[in-house]
Design an enzyme around this catalytic site. Structure first.
Site, PDB file in Angstrom:
ATOM      1  N   ASP A  31       1.070 -18.168  22.914  1.00  0.00           N
ATOM      2  CA  ASP A  31       1.019 -17.677  21.527  1.00  0.00           C
ATOM      3  C   ASP A  31       1.867 -16.427  21.300  1.00  0.00           C
ATOM      4  O   ASP A  31       1.376 -15.412  20.781  1.00  0.00           O
ATOM      5  CB  ASP A  31      -0.434 -17.373  21.133  1.00  0.00           C
ATOM      6  CG  ASP A  31      -1.395 -18.490  21.480  1.00  0.00           C
ATOM      7  OD1 ASP A  31      -1.044 -19.654  21.260  1.00  0.00           O
ATOM      8  OD2 ASP A  31      -2.492 -18.198  21.992  1.00  0.00           O
ATOM      9  N   GLU A 205      -2.468 -24.928  12.670  1.00  0.00           N
ATOM     10  CA  GLU A 205      -2.773 -23.532  12.973  1.00  0.00           C
ATOM     11  C   GLU A 205      -1.460 -22.790  13.232  1.00  0.00           C
ATOM     12  O   GLU A 205      -0.382 -23.282  12.948  1.00  0.00           O
ATOM     13  CB  GLU A 205      -3.693 -23.442  14.202  1.00  0.00           C
ATOM     14  CG  GLU A 205      -3.109 -24.052  15.464  1.00  0.00           C
ATOM     15  CD  GLU A 205      -4.101 -24.060  16.626  1.00  0.00           C
ATOM     16  OE1 GLU A 205      -5.289 -23.776  16.399  1.00  0.00           O
ATOM     17  OE2 GLU A 205      -3.673 -24.381  17.758  1.00  0.00           O
TER      18      GLU A 205
END
Length: 548
Positions: A31, A205
């Site tokens: 991420d 997401e």
């Protein structure tokens, strides 16, 4: 409300020098949130997958990385962890749940945003925590409250974008929902209600927002089953509505995807994560590659790259050499090779490597054996001359399985329909030669990626360059238009085989030429030069195709 002081810890920054993707290898990271700050360095704020993996609950202890050349990276060490969150509550089984973060700079302060649940059940109690520092990579103080103004049951993956006028915007989302709102100047409170980000296609997401040439871009992960892609949409307003444009990052080796886009020193970069080092989406690793725009502002599909190891003993073999199978690249699991049986040590050659190396005591040779599907082995070599090569593999099946095959690629090209070659079953003392023919290679350094499909006994391979081939009469061949936007018409005698290779020899198309007029469609491929080869028995014709 008072800030929460993190206990003072001493960290010594470590430097990871000169390696390719993944660029962090000592711990598992995911991420990546990338930013360029006023000191001229590029900083990356990733999440951290804890080993051994247990699931998505074992993520904690954020680190920060920075670079000033996109090659040499500094690990600034840990900046905070779950146990320091004052409003967090102990979760079941010591779960931590410190997921994808982001960072922003305003008013002389760095604001680090992170998702964290405040009680069980964790999946319905997400909050967005904030830590503040005067430094981009140290001395963060966690506030004793989450971001103010969020709903009681929040979402994940915070993103903060600051526009040219200084206005800050907050975004987050998950479970197919994406929201955004203005932030107050204090950077810890929403300025108004959250708005749904409309116009996004298949949102899952991982929201990320940036601006280029007056256009706002919102990137995100989609719901592609088991292999999320990164998509993007554009708008003339930071809160939309948005117009979906497509995919800019295809699936990686990980089932999830999460990335960021940033400009640094005149080049745009795409950050993302893979599972290259571990083989599991529970232990990920962060990567970066160049990102390019078309003239109309759309994003070209990112070409994913990967470190494939370095020549064994630093001896660069060439197309004039015999390359022994046991002389595969150095670099270890997930870089130079992949072994399904990790932890194996043959006790003969290449100690502490996971590849099985056998020894034929009768004639004193060594060979790679014990292979299985989904493994690979890399060999870096130098092509001394442009040309067409045959590659002779001394190889055989290790058992009487008629399905035992192998295939090869070059420079980590992922061919969706590779040509596969049979490895016949014979005694190890009499391995046959299996020839891979007609490989177009350009002069320079390349890596051959060897993929076994079953258990093989693999001894060596050699290159043979075509030196004199009767040419097809060029008057019989017409290629138009050339250059082309992607569609090429090939007029040739209706016999033989048409092959299209990219500039490093990877076959992207092969077809029997049964018609006088054949259409070749390269519209789905990147701009560049491709090699057209037409074979008719012992004759050959080659030409360059230029895709605009």
């Amino acid at each position: 409300m008072k800030p929460h002081l993190i206990p003072i810890l001493l960290f010594i920054s470590s430097v990871v020098c000169g390696q390719g993707n993944p660029f962090v290898r000592d711990i598992y990271t995911a991420d990546p949130s990338a930013h360029v700050w006023e000191d001229g360095r590029l900083y990356v704020y990733p999440s951290h997958d804890i080993t051994p993996p247990r699931g998505c609950d074992r993520m904690d202890k954020y680190h920060v990385y920075s670079t000033d050349d996109m090659i040499n990276w500094i690990d600034h060490g840990q900046i905070l962890e779950a146990k320091d969150v004052p409003w967090g509550q102990p979760l079941a089984d010591n779960a931590t749940f410190m997921w994808a973060p982001d960072c922003a700079y305003k008013n002389g302060k760095y604001y680090f945003y992170f998702p964290h649940p405040d009680k069980d059940p964790w999946n319905s109690n997400w909050k967005i925590g904030i830590a503040v520092s005067d430094q981009p990579a140290s001395d963060f103080t966690i506030l004793d409250h989450p971001l103010i103004g969020l709903p009681e049951s929040g979402e994940i993956d915070p993103c903060v974008f600051i526009d040219d006028d200084g206005q800050a915007y907050f975004y987050y989302g998950g479970g197919n929902r994406c929201f955004g709102a203005k932030l107050k100047d204090n950077m810890i409170e929403l300025d108004g209600e959250l708005q749904s980000m409309t116009g996004l296609y298949d949102f899952h997401e991982a929201t990320w927002v940036f601006k280029r040439n007056g256009i706002y871009y919102l990137t995100y992960s989609d719901n592609n089953p088991g292999a999320n892609q990164l998509r993007y949409a554009t708008s003339t307003n930071p809160l939309g509505p948005w117009s979906h444009k497509g995919v800019y990052l295809r699936p990686t080796t990980c089932d999830t995807s999460h990335g960021s886009v940033v400009e640094y020193k005149g080049q745009w970069w795409a950050f993302y994560h893979t599972a290259d080092l571990s083989g599991t989406g529970l232990l990920r690793c962060i990567c970066v590659d160049s990102l390019f725009f078309n003239e109309d502002g759309t994003i070209r599909t990112v070409v994913q790259t990967k470190d494939q190891g370095s020549p064994y003993l630093d001896i660069l073999r060439t197309t004039n050499d015999t390359i022994e199978a046991e002389d595969f690249n150095s670099g270890g699991q997930g870089i130079a090779y992949w072994s399904n049986e990790q932890g194996y040590n043959s006790g003969t050659l290449r100690k502490n490597e996971d590849i099985v190396i056998g020894e034929n005591r009768r004639n004193g040779t060594y060979y790679v054996t014990g292979t299985s599907e989904k493994e690979y082995i890399n060999y870096t070599f130098e092509v001394l001359e442009d040309g067409i090569y045959d590659i002779d593999f001394t190889i055989g099946a290790a058992n009487q399985n008629p399905e035992t095959r192998f295939y090869i690629e070059f420079d980590w090209y992922k061919n969706t329909n590779p040509r596969r070659y049979t490895a016949p079953y014979v005694a190890i003392t009499d391995l046959p030669v299996v020839t891979v023919s007609g490989i177009t290679l350009s002069k320079g350094i390349h890596t051959l990626n060897f993929y076994p499909l079953g258990n093989v006994n693999f001894d060596k391979f050699v290159f043979r360059k075509y030196t004199s081939i009767p040419a097809i009469n060029k008057n019989e061949i017409t290629v138009y238009p050339n250059p082309s936007d992607g569609l090429f018409q090939i007029l040739a005698p209706p016999t033989g085989t048409i092959t299209i290779n990219d500039s490093v020899g990877n076959c992207i198309l092969e077809k029997k030429n049964n018609e006088t007029d054949s259409t070749i469609d390269l519209s789905g491929y990147a701009s560049g030069i491709y090699i057209l080869t037409i074979r008719q028995e012992n004759q050959i014709y080659q030409s360059k195709l230029i895709k605009k």
